[in-house]
Design a protein around this motif. Structure first.
Motif, mmCIF file in Angstrom:
data_model
loop_
_atom_site.group_PDB
_atom_site.id
_atom_site.type_symbol
_atom_site.label_atom_id
_atom_site.label_comp_id
_atom_site.label_asym_id
_atom_site.label_seq_id
_atom_site.Cartn_x
_atom_site.Cartn_y
_atom_site.Cartn_z
ATOM 1 N N GLY A 93 80.911 31.706 45.949
ATOM 2 C CA GLY A 93 80.313 33.045 45.970
ATOM 3 C C GLY A 93 79.188 33.153 44.952
ATOM 4 O O GLY A 93 78.122 33.702 45.245
ATOM 5 N N ARG A 94 79.438 32.623 43.742
ATOM 6 C CA ARG A 94 78.390 32.646 42.715
ATOM 7 C C ARG A 94 77.186 31.805 43.142
ATOM 8 O O ARG A 94 76.038 32.210 42.961
ATOM 9 C CB ARG A 94 78.946 32.142 41.376
ATOM 10 N N GLU A 95 77.481 30.618 43.705
ATOM 11 C CA GLU A 95 76.390 29.756 44.163
ATOM 12 C C GLU A 95 75.594 30.434 45.277
ATOM 13 O O GLU A 95 74.362 30.361 45.303
ATOM 14 C CB GLU A 95 76.939 28.412 44.648
ATOM 15 N N LEU A 96 76.305 31.087 46.193
ATOM 16 C CA LEU A 96 75.633 31.790 47.290
ATOM 17 C C LEU A 96 74.786 32.928 46.745
ATOM 18 O O LEU A 96 73.637 33.121 47.166
ATOM 19 C CB LEU A 96 76.672 32.323 48.289
ATOM 20 N N SER A 99 71.799 31.438 45.232
ATOM 21 C CA SER A 99 70.879 30.981 46.282
ATOM 22 C C SER A 99 70.141 32.168 46.883
ATOM 23 O O SER A 99 68.938 32.077 47.160
ATOM 24 C CB SER A 99 71.650 30.251 47.385
ATOM 25 N N ARG A 100 70.834 33.258 47.089
ATOM 26 C CA ARG A 100 70.178 34.461 47.628
ATOM 27 C C ARG A 100 69.095 34.944 46.664
ATOM 28 O O ARG A 100 68.009 35.333 47.097
ATOM 29 C CB ARG A 100 71.211 35.567 47.864
ATOM 30 N N GLN A 101 69.436 34.916 45.366
ATOM 31 C CA GLN A 101 68.449 35.343 44.366
ATOM 32 C C GLN A 101 67.256 34.393 44.377
ATOM 33 O O GLN A 101 66.109 34.845 44.308
ATOM 34 C CB GLN A 101 69.090 35.391 42.970
ATOM 35 N N GLN A 104 65.176 35.213 47.310
ATOM 36 C CA GLN A 104 64.435 36.459 47.070
ATOM 37 C C GLN A 104 63.244 36.194 46.146
ATOM 38 O O GLN A 104 62.138 36.687 46.393
ATOM 39 C CB GLN A 104 65.366 37.526 46.463
ATOM 40 N N ASP A 105 63.492 35.408 45.084
ATOM 41 C CA ASP A 105 62.398 35.066 44.166
ATOM 42 C C ASP A 105 61.291 34.314 44.893
ATOM 43 O O ASP A 105 60.094 34.587 44.690
ATOM 44 C CB ASP A 105 62.910 34.217 42.998
ATOM 45 N N LEU A 106 61.704 33.357 45.760
ATOM 46 C CA LEU A 106 60.700 32.606 46.527
ATOM 47 C C LEU A 106 59.911 33.523 47.457
ATOM 48 O O LEU A 106 58.690 33.374 47.606
ATOM 49 C CB LEU A 106 61.366 31.481 47.330
ATOM 50 N N LYS A 107 60.577 34.472 48.082
ATOM 51 C CA LYS A 107 59.885 35.426 48.964
ATOM 52 C C LYS A 107 58.850 36.226 48.178
ATOM 53 O O LYS A 107 57.717 36.423 48.629
ATOM 54 C CB LYS A 107 60.887 36.392 49.616
ATOM 55 N N GLU A 108 59.284 36.694 46.986
ATOM 56 C CA GLU A 108 58.364 37.484 46.165
ATOM 57 C C GLU A 108 57.164 36.644 45.718
ATOM 58 O O GLU A 108 56.027 37.114 45.769
ATOM 59 C CB GLU A 108 59.099 38.057 44.945
ATOM 60 N N ARG A 109 57.444 35.394 45.310
ATOM 61 C CA ARG A 109 56.347 34.521 44.890
ATOM 62 C C ARG A 109 55.413 34.216 46.062
ATOM 63 O O ARG A 109 54.187 34.182 45.911
ATOM 64 C CB ARG A 109 56.904 33.214 44.307
#
Length: 140
Positions: A93-96, A99-101, A104-109
Motif C-alpha cells: 500500500g505504501r509502495e503503491l 508510485s501514485r505520488q 502525479q509528480d511526473l504528470k506535473e513536470r
C-alpha cells in the motif's frame, strides 16, 4: 441288646468315616490349592490388565499433550503468517501510494514542460510576428 447293636453299627460307621477323613481332607486340600491357584491367576490377570490400562492412559495423555502442542504451534505459525501478510499488504500500500505520488509528480513536470515548450513556441512566434511587423513598418 438292640441298642448295643445299633451302637456298634454307629461306631463301625463312624470308624469307616474316620478312615475316609484323611482322604477327604487331602481332596479338600487339593481343591483348596486349585482354588488358590485360580485366584492367583485371576489376581495376576487383573494386575496385568491394570498395568495395560495405566499404559494406555499414559499414552493417551501423551498423545493429547503432543496434539495440544502441535495445535498451539500451528496457531502460532498461522498467526505469524497472518501478521506477515498484513505487513506485506501495508508495505505494498505504501509502495503503491508512493508510485501514485511519483506518477502525479511526473504528470506535473510533464505539464510544466509542455507549458514551457508552448510558451517558448509562442514567444518565438511572437518574436517572428514582431520582426515581420518591424519589417513591414520599415517598408512603409
Amino acid at each position: 441288646a438292640g441298642k448295643i447293636s445299633t451302637l456298634e453299627g454307629t461306631i463301625h460307621s463312624m470308624s469307616s468315616d474316620a478312615a475316609e477323613l484323611p482322604r477327604k481332607i487331602a481332596a479338600l486340600g487339593t481343591e483348596l490349592a486349585d482354588c488358590k491357584e485360580s485366584l492367583d491367576s485371576v489376581s495376576a490377570s487383573l494386575t496385568e490388565q491394570r498395568a495395560l490400562r495405566e499404559q494406555a492412559e499414559a499414552r493417551e495423555s501423551e498423545l493429547a499433550k503432543t496434539s495440544s502442542q502441535k495445535l498451539d504451534l500451528m496457531k502460532r505459525e498461522m498467526s505469524a503468517l497472518k501478521q506477515d501478510s498484513e505487513n506485506k499488504v501495508e508495505q505494498l500500500g505504501r509502495e503503491l501510494s508512493g508510485s501514485r505520488q511519483d506518477i502525479q509528480d511526473l504528470k506535473e513536470r510533464l505539464a510544466q514542460a509542455l507549458d514551457t515548450t508552448e510558451r517558448d513556441e509562442l514567444i518565438g512566434i511572437a518574436k517572428q510576428h514582431m520582426a515581420d511587423a518591424r519589417g513591414n513598418l520599415c517598408e512603409v
